[in-house]
Motif scaffolding. Structure first.
Motif, PDB file in Angstrom:
ATOM      1  N   ALA A 254       2.222   1.704  -3.393  1.00 21.91           N
ATOM      2  CA  ALA A 254       1.265   2.485  -4.333  1.00 21.91           C
ATOM      3  C   ALA A 254       1.193   4.057  -4.130  1.00 21.91           C
ATOM      4  O   ALA A 254       1.275   4.843  -5.118  1.00 21.91           O
ATOM      5  N   PHE A 255       1.253   4.516  -2.772  1.00 25.79           N
ATOM      6  CA  PHE A 255       0.932   5.810  -2.501  1.00 25.79           C
ATOM      7  C   PHE A 255       2.249   6.660  -2.700  1.00 25.79           C
ATOM      8  O   PHE A 255       2.389   7.729  -3.109  1.00 25.79           O
TER       9      PHE A 255
ATOM     10  N   LEU B 230       2.180   7.081  -6.303  1.00 28.39           N
ATOM     11  CA  LEU B 230       1.111   8.003  -6.792  1.00 28.39           C
ATOM     12  C   LEU B 230       1.561   9.465  -6.388  1.00 28.39           C
ATOM     13  O   LEU B 230       1.379  10.548  -7.203  1.00 28.39           O
TER      14      LEU B 230
ATOM     15  N   LEU C 138       0.718  -1.133   0.068  1.00 27.89           N
ATOM     16  CA  LEU C 138      -0.071  -0.031   0.018  1.00 27.89           C
ATOM     17  C   LEU C 138       0.872   1.089   0.066  1.00 27.89           C
ATOM     18  O   LEU C 138       0.540   2.180  -0.673  1.00 27.89           O
TER      19      LEU C 138
ATOM     20  N   LEU D  51       3.908  10.715  -8.916  1.00 31.49           N
ATOM     21  CA  LEU D  51       3.398  11.014 -10.246  1.00 31.49           C
ATOM     22  C   LEU D  51       2.616  12.456 -10.172  1.00 31.49           C
ATOM     23  O   LEU D  51       2.754  13.120 -11.061  1.00 31.49           O
TER      24      LEU D  51
END
Lengths: 90, 288
Positions: free
Chosen positions: A58-59, A62, A55, A65
């Motif tokens: 993923a963050f 993100l 998790l 990005l």
């Protein structure tokens, strides 16, 4: 499987997660996990820390990005380092 | 002492569930991730674009606005529905002959389909023919949910509270009913007042049902689509456009499958994060 619209990078991505899950399962059979308290504010098992690592990864990507852009190699490196710290001392 | 080796085959029992979840959730999610890195012109013409759609989604001002709107909506309805649900549950008599009837009446809003709820409130709140709209305007309140963003928000929140507070109330009532009368008798002997009984007897024993209630309402409100779509259509302007509505416009209206897939993955990750954070905060309290 054409309907799933596979691409090389996504195949590698999901295969890596699949392989990691298989390794975690084998590790669990060989040496069952115990609840422990590291620097995280909750007691976690090895599987919990793995989930938190995924998790977090993923963050981290993100955030990268959203703030910096598509060149995410450094974000990946950061995520791997963080995952290692979590699994070791989390 | 000889320790018998543990041959626990019970995990085999979860295999059917794993297969169903893989078929209904994991494979579709993997497909969405696959689409999210491609520019899909039609089902046979696709180009790999890397993380471009993710960057476009995360830097899109309309996505950011819808995201904060969504957070504000979920926080607002939770702040209202959870205490109100507990209050309603505390008011339901536990041993009366009317208890069953009250529970059935409370459950009625939960049985109404989402689009019907939207239609009911659309008519109810109209400022020309709706009971609520006409009454508010007749007492001097300038109310029109189709042109005023604040009115649209109040109507949406009221509709959600009307629709879902019953769920919290019923869950809380189930939790309250499970508290043995001896606890109340002990509190009475100690001279506890109504607030102290609630704070030290009822609330600790309601925690597990409240966790379920908050999780259900958090997830459901974070995915809300039909009611605002029917009531306001996302307007006035974009003031009630939530994430799911924006996503549907992108995926179904504009057929931008690549960007919509990236949007979906980001949306899913945030839902997962909020649920995990909430769940973990509860576990942490349990840990002491």
């Amino acid at each position: 499987m054409a309907w799933m619209a596979w691409t090389g990078p996504t195949l590698v991505f999901f295969s890596s997660i699949g392989i990691a899950l298989v390794i975690m399962t084998l590790w669990e059979i060989r040496s069952p996990t115990r609840l422990r308290r590291g620097f995280l504010p909750i007691s976690t098992t090895r599987g919990d820390r793995f989930f938190i690592s995924l998790l977090s990864a993923a963050f981290i990507h993100l955030l990268w990005l959203g703030i910096i852009g598509q060149d995410v190699w450094l974000a990946s490196l950061l995520a791997i380092t963080w995952a290692w710290i979590l699994m070791r001392w989390g | 002492m000889i320790v018998k080796p543990r041959r626990d085959k019970a995990w085999l029992g979860v295999l059917p569930v794993l297969l169903i979840v893989a078929f209904s959730a994991v494979v579709p999610l993997m497909t969405v991730v696959n689409y999210s890195v491609q520019d899909v012109l039609d089902f046979n013409t696709r180009f790999f674009v890397g993380l471009e759609w993710y960057e476009a989604t995360l830097t899109d001002p309309r996505f950011q606005a819808a995201f904060f709107r969504q957070l504000a909506f979920s926080a607002t309805i939770l702040i209202i529905e959870i205490p109100l649900g507990i209050l309603v549950a505390r008011g339901i008599p536990r041993t009366s002959k009317y208890t069953g009837l009250i529970i059935v009446l409370l459950a009625i809003p939960l049985l109404i389909p989402w689009n019907v709820v939207g239609t009911i409130w659309q008519l109810f709140a109209r400022s020309d023919i709706g009971l609520l709209g006409v009454v508010l305007n007749s007492v001097g309140i300038d109310y029109n949910y189709t042109s005023n963003p604040a009115d649209a928000w109040v109507t949406l929140v009221a509709m959600d509270v009307w629709h879902w507070t019953s769920l919290v109330a019923l869950l809380s009532f189930a939790g309250l009913s499970a508290i043995p009368p001896a606890f109340y008798q002990a509190a009475e002997i100690d001279g506890a007042g109504s607030w102290q009984i609630f704070r030290f007897v009822e609330l600790p024993r309601l925690r597990s049902v409240l966790v379920i209630a908050v999780l259900l309402r958090l997830m459901d409100s974070f995915m809300i689509y039909t009611e605002p779509f029917v009531l306001t259509g996302g307007g006035p302007g974009n003031t009630t456009t939530f994430l799911s509505q924006y996503l549907a416009t992108m995926a179904v209206g504009q057929f931008d499958l690549g960007p919509a897939a990236a949007f979906s993955v980001v949306y899913f990750l945030f839902t997962l994060l909020f649920c995990w954070l909430f769940y973990t905060s509860v576990i942490r309290e349990d840990d002491g």
